[in-house]
Design an enzyme around this catalytic site. Structure first.
Site, short mmCIF file in Angstrom:
data_model
loop_
_atom_site.label_atom_id
_atom_site.label_comp_id
_atom_site.label_asym_id
_atom_site.label_seq_id
_atom_site.Cartn_x
_atom_site.Cartn_y
_atom_site.Cartn_z
N ALA A 95 90.65 33.11 95.17
CA ALA A 95 89.51 32.18 95.22
C ALA A 95 88.25 32.84 94.70
CB ALA A 95 89.30 31.70 96.66
N SER A 115 89.54 42.25 87.33
CA SER A 115 89.47 41.87 85.92
C SER A 115 89.19 43.10 85.07
CB SER A 115 88.32 40.88 85.76
OG SER A 115 88.04 40.65 84.41
N PHE A 128 83.44 33.57 67.40
CA PHE A 128 82.19 34.27 67.72
C PHE A 128 82.14 35.66 67.08
CE2 PHE A 128 82.47 31.69 71.88
CZ PHE A 128 81.81 30.61 71.31
N SER A 175 89.74 22.89 90.74
CA SER A 175 91.18 22.63 90.67
C SER A 175 91.51 21.28 91.30
CB SER A 175 91.96 23.75 91.36
OG SER A 175 91.45 23.93 92.67
N ASP A 233 87.25 25.95 102.32
CA ASP A 233 86.39 26.90 101.61
C ASP A 233 86.46 28.23 102.37
OD1 ASP A 233 83.94 28.36 100.85
OD2 ASP A 233 83.45 26.49 99.79
N TYR A 279 79.14 37.56 87.14
CA TYR A 279 80.56 37.37 87.47
C TYR A 279 81.27 38.73 87.49
CZ TYR A 279 85.52 36.78 86.78
OH TYR A 279 86.88 36.93 86.90
N LYS A 305 83.20 41.17 90.64
CA LYS A 305 84.53 41.83 90.66
C LYS A 305 84.38 43.31 90.93
CE LYS A 305 86.90 38.18 89.98
NZ LYS A 305 87.67 37.63 91.08
N ARG A 341 78.91 36.26 70.39
CA ARG A 341 78.52 35.76 71.71
C ARG A 341 77.95 36.93 72.52
NH1 ARG A 341 83.28 33.13 75.31
NH2 ARG A 341 84.00 35.28 75.25
P1 NAD Z 1 90.69 29.04 88.81
O1 NAD Z 1 89.28 28.58 88.83
O2 NAD Z 1 91.70 28.17 88.16
O3 NAD Z 1 91.17 29.37 90.30
C1 NAD Z 1 90.28 29.80 91.31
C2 NAD Z 1 90.45 28.85 92.48
O4 NAD Z 1 89.58 29.26 93.52
C3 NAD Z 1 90.08 27.40 92.11
O5 NAD Z 1 91.17 26.58 92.44
C4 NAD Z 1 88.86 27.11 92.97
O6 NAD Z 1 88.82 25.75 93.38
C5 NAD Z 1 89.03 28.08 94.12
N1 NAD Z 1 87.80 28.49 94.81
C6 NAD Z 1 86.64 28.94 94.26
N2 NAD Z 1 85.77 29.25 95.24
C7 NAD Z 1 86.38 28.99 96.41
C8 NAD Z 1 86.00 29.11 97.77
N3 NAD Z 1 84.78 29.52 98.13
N4 NAD Z 1 86.89 28.76 98.72
C9 NAD Z 1 88.13 28.31 98.39
N5 NAD Z 1 88.54 28.18 97.13
C10 NAD Z 1 87.68 28.52 96.15
O7 NAD Z 1 90.71 30.48 88.15
P2 NAD Z 1 91.94 31.42 87.75
O8 NAD Z 1 91.87 31.63 86.29
O9 NAD Z 1 93.17 30.95 88.39
O10 NAD Z 1 91.45 32.78 88.43
C11 NAD Z 1 91.93 33.22 89.68
C12 NAD Z 1 91.23 34.52 90.02
O11 NAD Z 1 91.50 35.47 88.99
C13 NAD Z 1 89.71 34.40 90.10
O12 NAD Z 1 89.26 35.23 91.15
C14 NAD Z 1 89.25 34.94 88.77
O13 NAD Z 1 87.96 35.48 88.83
C15 NAD Z 1 90.28 36.02 88.51
N6 NAD Z 1 90.44 36.35 87.08
C16 NAD Z 1 90.67 35.34 86.20
C17 NAD Z 1 90.78 35.65 84.85
C18 NAD Z 1 90.96 34.55 83.83
O14 NAD Z 1 90.62 34.78 82.66
N7 NAD Z 1 91.50 33.39 84.19
C19 NAD Z 1 90.71 36.98 84.43
C20 NAD Z 1 90.51 37.98 85.38
C21 NAD Z 1 90.37 37.65 86.72
C1 WQD Z 2 88.35 36.05 73.86
C2 WQD Z 2 87.90 36.31 72.42
C3 WQD Z 2 85.58 35.80 72.06
C4 WQD Z 2 85.94 31.48 72.75
C5 WQD Z 2 86.71 36.50 79.61
C6 WQD Z 2 85.89 37.13 80.70
C7 WQD Z 2 86.71 38.14 81.43
C8 WQD Z 2 88.02 37.53 81.91
C9 WQD Z 2 88.76 36.83 80.83
C10 WQD Z 2 87.74 36.73 84.10
C11 WQD Z 2 86.52 36.97 72.32
C12 WQD Z 2 86.46 34.87 71.25
C13 WQD Z 2 86.21 32.83 72.62
C14 WQD Z 2 85.55 30.73 71.60
C15 WQD Z 2 85.78 32.72 70.27
N1 WQD Z 2 87.80 36.53 82.90
N2 WQD Z 2 86.12 33.43 71.40
N3 WQD Z 2 85.50 31.39 70.40
O1 WQD Z 2 85.55 37.13 76.77
O2 WQD Z 2 87.69 38.47 76.52
O3 WQD Z 2 87.11 37.51 78.69
O4 WQD Z 2 87.88 35.89 80.17
O5 WQD Z 2 87.73 37.78 84.68
O6 WQD Z 2 85.93 38.59 82.49
O7 WQD Z 2 84.75 37.76 80.12
O8 WQD Z 2 87.82 35.99 76.92
O9 WQD Z 2 88.80 33.92 76.04
O10 WQD Z 2 86.29 34.05 76.41
O11 WQD Z 2 87.30 35.36 74.55
O12 WQD Z 2 85.69 33.26 69.15
O13 WQD Z 2 85.27 29.51 71.65
O14 WQD Z 2 87.75 35.03 71.77
O15 WQD Z 2 84.43 36.14 71.34
O16 WQD Z 2 86.56 37.83 71.22
P1 WQD Z 2 86.95 37.34 77.14
P2 WQD Z 2 87.55 34.73 76.03
#
Ligand code: NAD
Ligand code: WQD
Length: 351
Positions: free
Chosen positions: A89, A132, A226, A36, A66, A157, A161, A305
């Site tokens: 984080a 997640s 995919f 970020s 961190d 990953y 979680k 995928r």
């Molecule tokens: P993001 O990468 O934009 O935000 C995570 C932030 O954590 C980043 O700014 C990164 O610099 C910081 N970070 C990582 N490790 C760190 C550490 N050791 N110390 C301090 N900062 C640290 O991701 P996001 O999409 O905003 O996701 C936020 C949270 O939600 C994450 O825990 C992610 O796993 C979870 N999550 C995200 C999604 C998604 O699809 N975006 C889905 C489900 C869960």
């Molecule tokens: C969505 C759909 C792909 C990219 C992931 C993590 C999950 C959570 C959210 C953090 C699927 C298809 C994707 C591309 C495609 N993250 N796709 N072409 O896989 O549902 O979830 O992000 O917790 O843990 O696994 O999200 O956006 O990657 O995919 O066809 O270039 O889009 O196959 O059907 P996903 P995604």
């Protein structure tokens, strides 16, 4: 409340900052900036200056810390008193976690263990954890309720979680002073409607929506879809996409779990799905993007995928019933706001 936001400079954290301040809370951010830019926090300040409920520029305290650095965290806790922590984080790239499992377990699990230890030493035992839908694995039921058993994750990953949910639940079990809220996000997309903050992936995006917007802006030639042989309406994968502003307001709503008179009706620890309850296929998203934004998205069908499932969407009724939270934005809003952010910021926060 005064809230510590770990990972608050990231995609979901920055949007949550906006909603927290709009609701009258204050926050302090720690983020190691590994995924970020501090620019996101300055932009949150600018958004808040234009918010009727805030109306003045806000300087959000930010520490480039961190969470694995115990001494630096201690320093932050000695300067502020926190009512709760919203813990974003973590590292989140599924494919990278397969290549670098140790780094994922060390950062996500190691970091959280240090964070909760520092929290309890300072008497702050309220935590909201970013979990997640991935913890359901290949879900036993669709739509997925919180009662659905957790499943086998297909990557490190996902296991971080799942394991962190267990660790935090055990902590709460052993010490009733802990209040732990596990929020299971479905697929966060979209951006703040101002286009000032949004998702800023490093390198080639792993997720569908940032890939689509990078095709739209001309950074990538075409989208690879995919697989088109899943048992879904059009053969492509179905997901529950949720606007990041809705997700952010879900965190504000979840703060009520820390009120002494709050009870969860199903007796489960405070676990909530944050989704819309609607499933859209990859091609639904592509077509909606093209229709709403008037931009063509060339694509071709690629093999499936590894690790993907056919269908994943939530039953979000528990969050509505207990937190009074319900997603407000639809897929048209999501693709419009994702595109607005990408168009205004073709290189993310690097101007
Ligand atoms: P993001 O990468 O934009 O935000 C995570 C932030 O954590 C980043 O700014 C990164 O610099 C910081 N970070 C990582 N490790 C760190 C550490 N050791 N110390 C301090 N900062 C640290 O991701 P996001 O999409 O905003 O996701 C936020 C949270 O939600 C994450 O825990 C992610 O796993 C979870 N999550 C995200 C999604 C998604 O699809 N975006 C889905 C489900 C869960
Ligand atoms: C969505 C759909 C792909 C990219 C992931 C993590 C999950 C959570 C959210 C953090 C699927 C298809 C994707 C591309 C495609 N993250 N796709 N072409 O896989 O549902 O979830 O992000 O917790 O843990 O696994 O999200 O956006 O990657 O995919 O066809 O270039 O889009 O196959 O059907 P996903 P995604």
């Amino acid at each position: 409340m005064n809230i510590l936001l770990t990972g608050g400079a990231g995609f979901i954290g920055s949007h949550t900052l906006v909603e927290l301040y709009k609701a009258g809370h204050t926050a302090v951010v720690v983020d190691n900036l590994s995924n970020s830019s501090p620019e996101s926090i300055s932009r949150v300040g600018a958004i808040l200056a234009e918010e009727p409920t805030v109306g003045h520029p806000v300087e959000i305290p930010f520490f480039p810390v961190d969470i694995r650095d115990r001494a630096a965290l201690e320093e932050v806790f000695s300067r502020y008193s926190f009512d709760a922590c919203i813990h974003f984080a973590g590292l989140k790239a599924v494919g990278e976690s397969v290549e670098k499992p140790w780094e994922y377990y060390e950062n996500n699990i190691g970091g959280t263990l240090i964070l909760v230890d520092v929290m309890r030493r300072h008497g702050c035992k309220n935590i909201i954890f970013s979990s997640s839908a991935t913890v359901y694995g290949d879900p036993a039921e669709i739509p997925i309720t919180e009662q659905c058993p957790k499943g086998q994750c297909t990557n490190p990953y996902g296991w971080t979680k799942s394991m962190l949910e267990q660790i935090l639940s055990d902590l709460r079990e052993a010490d009733p002073e802990w209040h732990v809220v596990l929020l299971r996000y479905f697929n966060p997309v979209g951006a703040h409607p101002s286009g000032r903050i949004g998702e800023n992936p490093n390198g080639i995006p792993n997720n569908l929506m940032p890939y689509i917007t990078q095709v739209a802006v001309g950074k990538r030639a075409e989208l690879g879809v995919f697989g088109n042989d899943y048992p879904t309406t059009d053969g492509t994968g179905v997901r529950d996409y949720i606007h990041v502003v809705d997700l952010a307001s879900g965190h504000v709503a979840a703060l009520q779990c820390f009120q002494p008179d709050f009870h969860s009706a199903d007796g489960q620890p405070f676990v909530y799905n944050l989704g819309t309850g609607h499933g859209y296929s990859v091609l639904d998203m592509v077509k909606t993007f093209e229709r709403v934004n008037g931009v063509p998205i060339p694509y071709s069908i690629k093999p499936r995928r590894a690790g993907d499932i056919a269908t994943c969407y939530s039953n979000p009724a528990k969050a509505e019933r207990e937190l009074g939270w319900k997603a407000q934005y639809d897929v048209a809003d999501m693709v419009r706001d994702s595109w607005c952010w990408q168009r205004k910021n073709p290189d993310g926060y690097q101007r």
